[in-house]
Design a protein around this motif. Structure first.
Motif, PDB file in Angstrom:
ATOM      1  N   GLN A   1       3.978  -8.875   7.166  1.00 23.85           N
ATOM      2  CA  GLN A   1       2.841  -8.928   8.611  1.00 23.85           C
ATOM      3  C   GLN A   1       2.119  -7.156   8.358  1.00 23.85           C
ATOM      4  O   GLN A   1       2.504  -5.821   7.954  1.00 23.85           O
ATOM      5  N   ALA A   2       0.754  -7.151   8.707  1.00 28.08           N
ATOM      6  CA  ALA A   2       0.286  -5.934   8.562  1.00 28.08           C
ATOM      7  C   ALA A   2       0.843  -4.163   9.609  1.00 28.08           C
ATOM      8  O   ALA A   2       2.296  -4.545  10.130  1.00 28.08           O
ATOM      9  N   GLY A   3       0.998  -3.089   9.087  1.00 26.41           N
ATOM     10  CA  GLY A   3       2.241  -2.021   8.967  1.00 26.41           C
ATOM     11  C   GLY A   3       3.194  -2.408   8.476  1.00 26.41           C
ATOM     12  O   GLY A   3       3.849  -1.075   8.061  1.00 26.41           O
ATOM     13  N   GLY A   4       3.210  -3.549   7.699  1.00 27.68           N
ATOM     14  CA  GLY A   4       4.870  -3.173   7.068  1.00 27.68           C
ATOM     15  C   GLY A   4       4.489  -2.886   5.199  1.00 27.68           C
ATOM     16  O   GLY A   4       3.291  -1.947   4.934  1.00 27.68           O
ATOM     17  N   SER A   5       5.577  -2.753   4.475  1.00 30.21           N
ATOM     18  CA  SER A   5       5.205  -2.673   2.984  1.00 30.21           C
ATOM     19  C   SER A   5       5.988  -3.056   1.759  1.00 30.21           C
ATOM     20  O   SER A   5       6.516  -4.045   2.797  1.00 30.21           O
TER      21      SER A   5
ATOM     22  N   ARG B   1      -1.444   5.698   1.937  1.00 33.37           N
ATOM     23  CA  ARG B   1      -1.139   4.698   2.019  1.00 33.37           C
ATOM     24  C   ARG B   1       0.174   4.020   0.712  1.00 33.37           C
ATOM     25  O   ARG B   1       1.048   3.484   1.086  1.00 33.37           O
TER      26      ARG B   1
ATOM     27  N   ASN C   1       2.528   0.965   1.834  1.00 31.52           N
ATOM     28  CA  ASN C   1       3.064   1.217   3.288  1.00 31.52           C
ATOM     29  C   ASN C   1       1.443   1.173   4.098  1.00 31.52           C
ATOM     30  O   ASN C   1       0.620   1.388   3.494  1.00 31.52           O
ATOM     31  N   SER C   2       2.104   0.872   5.069  1.00 27.86           N
ATOM     32  CA  SER C   2       0.920   0.547   6.526  1.00 27.86           C
ATOM     33  C   SER C   2      -0.667  -0.607   6.252  1.00 27.86           C
ATOM     34  O   SER C   2      -0.991  -0.245   5.452  1.00 27.86           O
TER      35      SER C   2
ATOM     36  N   LYS D   1      -2.637  -3.227   5.256  1.00 32.31           N
ATOM     37  CA  LYS D   1      -3.487  -3.658   5.743  1.00 32.31           C
ATOM     38  C   LYS D   1      -4.492  -5.224   5.858  1.00 32.31           C
ATOM     39  O   LYS D   1      -3.868  -5.433   4.276  1.00 32.31           O
TER      40      LYS D   1
ATOM     41  N   VAL E   1      -1.203  -9.984   3.197  1.00 28.59           N
ATOM     42  CA  VAL E   1      -0.747  -9.653   4.205  1.00 28.59           C
ATOM     43  C   VAL E   1      -1.343  -9.821   5.613  1.00 28.59           C
ATOM     44  O   VAL E   1      -2.788 -10.164   6.249  1.00 28.59           O
TER      45      VAL E   1
ATOM     46  N   SER F   1      -2.419 -10.635   9.489  1.00 28.19           N
ATOM     47  CA  SER F   1      -2.288  -9.614  10.650  1.00 28.19           C
ATOM     48  C   SER F   1      -1.348  -9.772  12.540  1.00 28.19           C
ATOM     49  O   SER F   1      -1.299 -11.050  12.476  1.00 28.19           O
TER      50      SER F   1
END
Length: 123
Positions: A13-17, A67, A84-85, A87, A121, A123
């Motif tokens: 998911q967005a924001g994941g790593s 990131r 990381n982070s 998008k 990724v 959203s």
């Protein structure tokens, strides 16, 4: 001859790593700088990051600075890309590549390529 195999891709998911790995065969891995590139569907392959043969120098595309982090373990013949982070626009097939000399940001300068690993990724 260096053979490269990427792993670690997947759906996040967005924001994941995610952490990608690239395992190299052959005794000469430590003599190569290593780069990561990515190619989104319908787009040109683009430079993401690179690291010197000894791991002391790195270079990043502006789009991933702050990131993503590239690192390597020459004892394990492996290079990593910590992402990381994430998008949605980071969605692509990610490739690692080995380079003896030349401009790290130019794919034509690289000598050996892996087969790629998909990163998606949502959203």
């Amino acid at each position: 001859q260096v053979q490269l195999v990427e792993s670690g891709g997947g759906l996040v998911q967005a924001g994941g790593s995610l952490r990608l790995s690239c395992a190299a065969s052959g005794p000469t891995f430590s003599s190569y700088a290593m780069g990561w590139f990515r190619q989104a569907l319908g787009k040109e392959r683009e430079f993401v990051a690179a690291i010197s043969s000894g791991g002391t120098m790195t270079q990043y595309a502006d789009s991933v600075k702050g990131r993503f982090a590239v690192s390597r373990d020459n004892a394990k013949n492996t290079v990593y890309l910590q992402m990381n982070s994430l998008k949605p626009e980071d969605t692509a097939v990610y490739y690692c590549a080995a380079i003896r000399s030349g401009d790290w940001s130019q794919e034509w300068a690289y000598d050996h390529w892996g087969q790629g690993t998909q990163v998606t990724v949502s959203s």
